[in-house]
Design an enzyme around this catalytic site. Sequence first.
Site, PDB file in Angstrom:
ATOM      1  N   CYS A 123       0.703  -1.241   0.056  1.00 41.62           N
ATOM      2  CA  CYS A 123      -0.038  -0.106  -0.001  1.00 41.62           C
ATOM      3  C   CYS A 123       0.950   1.245  -0.146  1.00 41.62           C
ATOM      4  CB  CYS A 123      -0.983   0.022   1.351  1.00 41.62           C
ATOM      5  SG  CYS A 123      -2.357   1.191   0.985  1.00 41.62           S
ATOM      6  N   HIS A 170      -4.119  -4.719  -0.529  1.00 39.88           N
ATOM      7  CA  HIS A 170      -3.621  -5.273   0.634  1.00 39.88           C
ATOM      8  C   HIS A 170      -3.708  -6.495   0.702  1.00 39.88           C
ATOM      9  CE1 HIS A 170      -3.250  -1.734   3.509  1.00 39.88           C
ATOM     10  NE2 HIS A 170      -4.114  -1.172   2.608  1.00 39.88           N
ATOM     11  N   GLU A 201      -3.029  -8.755   2.674  1.00 35.01           N
ATOM     12  CA  GLU A 201      -3.366  -9.537   3.934  1.00 35.01           C
ATOM     13  C   GLU A 201      -4.899  -9.188   4.137  1.00 35.01           C
ATOM     14  OE1 GLU A 201      -1.825  -6.607   3.574  1.00 35.01           O
ATOM     15  OE2 GLU A 201      -2.621  -5.053   4.861  1.00 35.01           O
TER      16      GLU A 201
END
Lengths: 202, 252
Positions: free
Chosen positions: A79, A182, A184
């Site tokens: 990011c 992202h 994750e």
Amino acid sequence: MIAIVDYDVGNLKNVYTALGDVGLEGTITRDKKVLDQADAIILPGVGAFSDAMDNLTKFDLVETLDRNVKKGKILLGICLGMQLLFDQSYEDGEFSGLSYIPGEIVKFNAPNIKIPHMGWNNLIINRESSLVKNIGNDDYVYFVHSYYAKPNDFNDVIAYAEYSVRVPGIVQKDNVIGMQFHPEKSSQVGLQLLKNFKEMIR
Amino acid sequence: MLTKRIIPCLDVDHGRVVKGKKFLDIQDVADPVELGRYYSEQGADELVFYDITASYEDRDIFIHIVEKVAEAIRIPFTIGGGISKVEDFRKVLMAGADKVSVNSAAVKNPQLIKEAALRFGAQCVVLSIDAKRNNSGSWDVYVKGGRENTGIDAIEWAKQGQALGAGEICINSIDTDGVKKGYDLELNQKLSRLLTIPIIASGGAGKMDDFAEVLKIGADAALAASVFHYKEIPIADLKNYLYDQQIPVRRV
């Protein structure tokens, strides 16, 4: 061990947790020795570009990152962490970045789009890389950002998303990797990308 | 192509997910972590957890649940309810939330939006607005869980929220909430046209076509609770339905 750089830019635990999903051991740290010893480094980040660079400088981490990148260690920026990899950003001024990938960070500028670019968008593969193994053009990842990367050489882009322009989603220049979205927070597709990242470290 | 988002909303009271009709008649539903995980696997694009009692009982936020949710799921989630200061933002973000939704406290102190956006980034500040139609053809902002009319114009407040740095607006229509006869299309359309940040439509989903309608008129995301909690609309079926209607969605 994967060092997750702790420089006061939001929560790093989600990155740590997701690394665990793919069997990678993360360490949240700003200790230079730990960064030097790590098998790879992750530079996360949310918030403003200039604050993030200020913090990297404040914690005296820029030189350590430079040294490890020069050694060939894999660095993954996520990011805002990816945006820092470029030469400069025009977010609320003009600020220098880490200059590992030639290019700049600019604001979305189109009349009919909502900003931030927020939500799930599909990755379109720009060039082959082991980073996008088992990733196809129908795979969606979670983006949230108002500025995007404009690399000098679009060949540094592994995959991009369409949002008024071609938005670099995954960039790579040698051992330096960036993901604008992202991983994750990108469910199974994110995990596959982290698995691919893991394969590169070996 | 950026997809439209489907967001199940989990109202949490004393650690359990509940769903009321027009904010009343609260019935017990399920464990928030388990339900969150289930929705994530079913293809939900995001989740919202509201601590529904926090705003008036001044209860501390349910940080422990936030941490457990962050460990269990790999999609973004928002925390709302009882957020009144920048420190509350910090707490829930550090516990693993991706966004923070602020409602009554922002009405009382609009600078909270600005301070939070500057400190944590606009992307994590969601301005949630409870709106109810008035007799003069517009909408008033309500606070305290829909019990108090502030007399503020909802459209103007949404514009101000955007100017202060909110990254997203969640517009909850009190008139349609829990009634299951569709979202307030007029309100959502107006806001979608006026604002440059994403809009989440909330309140009124009863059937799959309700989602299609509000997403077609401009909402970027649609939020719902009971139709998901009671398994009346499986998320996978909804995504297929929307896809057939040429609405861009992420299917799992």
